[in-house]
Design a protein around this motif. Structure first.
Motif, PDB file in Angstrom:
ATOM      1  N   GLN A 264     -10.416  -1.658   3.373  1.00 22.50           N
ATOM      2  CA  GLN A 264     -11.236  -0.448   3.586  1.00 22.50           C
ATOM      3  C   GLN A 264     -10.631   0.452   4.657  1.00 22.50           C
ATOM      4  O   GLN A 264     -10.625   1.673   4.532  1.00 22.50           O
ATOM      5  N   GLU A 265     -10.076  -0.143   5.681  1.00 24.22           N
ATOM      6  CA  GLU A 265      -9.479   0.654   6.758  1.00 24.22           C
ATOM      7  C   GLU A 265      -8.214   1.366   6.257  1.00 24.22           C
ATOM      8  O   GLU A 265      -7.992   2.540   6.555  1.00 24.22           O
ATOM      9  N   ILE A 266      -7.397   0.644   5.458  1.00 19.99           N
ATOM     10  CA  ILE A 266      -6.174   1.283   4.920  1.00 19.99           C
ATOM     11  C   ILE A 266      -6.561   2.383   3.933  1.00 19.99           C
ATOM     12  O   ILE A 266      -5.931   3.453   3.881  1.00 19.99           O
ATOM     13  N   GLN A 267      -7.629   2.130   3.165  1.00 20.04           N
ATOM     14  CA  GLN A 267      -8.052   3.135   2.163  1.00 20.04           C
ATOM     15  C   GLN A 267      -8.510   4.445   2.810  1.00 20.04           C
ATOM     16  O   GLN A 267      -8.522   5.486   2.154  1.00 20.04           O
TER      17      GLN A 267
ATOM     18  N   VAL B 287      -3.950  -0.140  11.944  1.00 20.97           N
ATOM     19  CA  VAL B 287      -3.670   0.451  10.636  1.00 20.97           C
ATOM     20  C   VAL B 287      -2.897   1.765  10.799  1.00 20.97           C
ATOM     21  O   VAL B 287      -1.903   2.014  10.112  1.00 20.97           O
ATOM     22  N   ARG B 288      -3.331   2.570  11.753  1.00 17.79           N
ATOM     23  CA  ARG B 288      -2.650   3.848  11.996  1.00 17.79           C
ATOM     24  C   ARG B 288      -1.177   3.591  12.360  1.00 17.79           C
ATOM     25  O   ARG B 288      -0.258   4.193  11.818  1.00 17.79           O
ATOM     26  N   THR B 289      -0.947   2.644  13.253  1.00 18.43           N
ATOM     27  CA  THR B 289       0.415   2.367  13.735  1.00 18.43           C
ATOM     28  C   THR B 289       1.284   1.781  12.622  1.00 18.43           C
ATOM     29  O   THR B 289       2.435   2.182  12.434  1.00 18.43           O
ATOM     30  N   MET B 290       0.747   0.810  11.890  1.00 17.36           N
ATOM     31  CA  MET B 290       1.531   0.172  10.824  1.00 17.36           C
ATOM     32  C   MET B 290       1.935   1.196   9.766  1.00 17.36           C
ATOM     33  O   MET B 290       3.088   1.238   9.337  1.00 17.36           O
TER      34      MET B 290
ATOM     35  N   ALA C 198       0.844  -1.207   0.000  1.00 19.10           N
ATOM     36  CA  ALA C 198       0.000   0.000   0.000  1.00 19.10           C
ATOM     37  C   ALA C 198       0.873   1.248   0.000  1.00 19.10           C
ATOM     38  O   ALA C 198       0.604   2.211  -0.723  1.00 19.10           O
ATOM     39  N   VAL C 199       1.959   1.228   0.775  1.00 15.38           N
ATOM     40  CA  VAL C 199       2.823   2.406   0.877  1.00 15.38           C
ATOM     41  C   VAL C 199       3.743   2.511  -0.342  1.00 15.38           C
ATOM     42  O   VAL C 199       3.933   3.584  -0.903  1.00 15.38           O
ATOM     43  N   LYS C 200       4.282   1.356  -0.800  1.00 15.81           N
ATOM     44  CA  LYS C 200       5.289   1.402  -1.873  1.00 15.81           C
ATOM     45  C   LYS C 200       4.681   1.603  -3.252  1.00 15.81           C
ATOM     46  O   LYS C 200       5.127   2.437  -4.031  1.00 15.81           O
TER      47      LYS C 200
ATOM     48  N   LEU D 187      -5.254   2.907  -2.823  1.00 20.30           N
ATOM     49  CA  LEU D 187      -4.878   1.490  -2.746  1.00 20.30           C
ATOM     50  C   LEU D 187      -5.848   0.624  -3.560  1.00 20.30           C
ATOM     51  O   LEU D 187      -7.062   0.728  -3.403  1.00 20.30           O
ATOM     52  N   LYS D 188      -5.252  -0.209  -4.449  1.00 23.20           N
ATOM     53  CA  LYS D 188      -6.082  -1.136  -5.250  1.00 23.20           C
ATOM     54  C   LYS D 188      -5.705  -2.560  -4.874  1.00 23.20           C
ATOM     55  O   LYS D 188      -4.536  -2.939  -4.953  1.00 23.20           O
ATOM     56  N   VAL D 189      -6.715  -3.347  -4.486  1.00 21.89           N
ATOM     57  CA  VAL D 189      -6.450  -4.738  -4.111  1.00 21.89           C
ATOM     58  C   VAL D 189      -7.147  -5.661  -5.102  1.00 21.89           C
ATOM     59  O   VAL D 189      -8.332  -5.499  -5.386  1.00 21.89           O
TER      60      VAL D 189
END
Ligand SMILES: NC(=O)c1ccc[n+]([C@@H]2O[C@H](COP(=O)([O-])OP(=O)(O)OC[C@H]3O[C@@H](n4cnc5c(N)ncnc54)[C@H](O)[C@@H]3O)[C@@H](O)[C@H]2O)c1
Length: 365
Positions: free
Chosen positions: A297-300, A348-351, A239-241, A306-308
């Motif tokens: 959904q939480e990461i989005q 999710v926030r922490t990661m 998601a980040v990269k 983000l596309k999964v």
């Protein structure tokens, strides 16, 4: 002060190495029980001396860090069969230890005056299905070595179990502490074996065996080692990269998960719990449950681009379909005060913040 020991045992040299012949009984003294309110100390010499096996996997380095803060850097020895990265090698004692080499393991325990053993070496679920012989050797023969040595030397021993110790015939939502356990992976079978052998040694030889059934563990700094819940770590990095992630489980696969800090704190807490508070020797611990879709959904919420996509791995999916969706963990909460701190949004926030920080550091160096 170590536990008082009365030796009723002897060892014989046979097969792959010396084996326990008779029981070694030890009677715990209260001074070996470290209460939870005990302040952090790095100078106290009256501390447990801890050996962590399989310490270079997803969990070992983090656990060593936590235990070293608690008991002092030199009182926690990390070991593995692999060469450690430089930062791990320089962070505290590290030695080679192959859990299949009984003699070497015993030498390490004796020479370093080990009193607690955290047994992390294992071949995890997905890798185990691709190499059953290796999983049998490491997870079953290795476990026998650990239990024999711990009994012989009166050690406190922690062995993690897993949601994988349950199977399709177990109740799945939530899965109780005591229920049918008929896993269909060699990993699960070996972990049920570990639970039963540890409890048997506890009853038969008074071995101070302690075991937690971990959910899937999510961490930012360390990579997972081939388990069925690995997607829940990899999705953050992708998601980040790149903003794209291909998930190998179905979007609706609900599994119990836990952030690594909760898992490692639970491990320290059960290691320190007074023996008399442990009404059981194997506990479920639970924090959150989610599906790949929930996690996406939480990461989005933070990374809307983000596309999964889904490319289901039939081996992993079959494993996940037989695993619990949530663990019932009231016994751990009652007996030694287990309480998780991370839910899905906090996870999710922490990661994301950990991964963003390490990427910035990597770019700056
Ligand atoms: N990570 C999770 O999500 C999770 C969940 C439930 C339970 N667990 C359990 O927690 C423990 C640690 O898990 P992990 O994710 O860090 O595992 P991992 O697969 O990342 O690491 C296991 C380590 O064991 C080492 N090892 C393999 N063979 C060995 C041998 N013969 N002698 C010594 N070391 C050997 C490997 O080199 C590796 O570093 C395991 O017992 C696992 O079953 C983990």
């Amino acid at each position: 002060m170590l536990a008082m020991q009365s030796l009723r045992g002897a060892v014989k040299h046979a097969g792959s190495g010396p084996r326990l012949l008779f029981a070694v009984r030890h009677v715990s003294s209260s001074s070996q029980h470290f209460g939870r309110a005990r302040p952090l100390s790095c100078t106290d010499t009256d501390q447990p001396k801890v050996l962590i096996t399989g310490g270079l996997g997803q969990l070992g380095v983090g656990l060593a860090k936590l235990l070293r803060r608690r008991f002092g850097k030199n009182n926690v020895i990390l070991s593995d069969i692999r060469k450690p990265p430089n930062h791990v090698y320089h962070s505290g004692p590290f030695i080679f230890s192959d859990i299949l080499d009984y003699k070497n393991l015993r030498e390490i325990v004796v020479n370093n005056n080990i009193s607690w053993l955290v047994h992390y070496s294992a071949v995890l679920s997905a890798v185990g299905e691709s190499n059953v012989a290796l999983a049998k050797e490491v997870n079953i023969t290795g476990l026998h070595n650990i239990l024999d040595i711990a009994t012989e030397h009166g050690l406190r021993v922690f062995v993690p179990s897993t949601i994988g110790a349950f199977g399709p015939s177990s109740p799945r939502d939530p899965t109780p502490e005591l229920c049918v356990q008929r896993p269909r992976t060699i990993y699960g079978v070996s972990k049920v074996h570990a639970e039963l052998m540890g409890e048997y040694y506890h009853h038969r030889y008074a071995l101070d065996f302690r075991c937690l059934r971990y959910p899937g563990i999510i961490s930012a700094d360390s990579q997972p080692g081939g388990g069925t819940t690995d997607y829940a770590v990899q999705i953050f990095h992708s998601a980040v990269k790149t903003g794209d992630f291909e998930c190998n489980l179905r979007s609706d696969t609900r599994l119990p998960m836990m952030y690594i800090d909760d898992c490692l704190r639970a491990t320290l807490e059960i290691l320190e719990a007074p023996a008399e508070s442990l009404l059981s020797r194997t506990y479920n611990i639970n924090a959150m449950s989610f599906t790949p879709q929930d996690l996406t959904q939480e990461i989005q919420k933070a990374l809307p681009d983000l596309k999964v996509t889904y490319n289901v791995d039939p081996v992993r999916q079959a494993i996940a379909d037989g695993w619990p969706m949530a663990l019932e963990d009231s016994a751990a909460r009652r007996d030694w005060g287990w309480k998780h701190e991370y839910d899905l949004s906090e996870l999710v926030r922490t990661m994301l913040s950990h991964i963003a920080t390490s990427n910035q550091l990597a770019q700056a160096s």
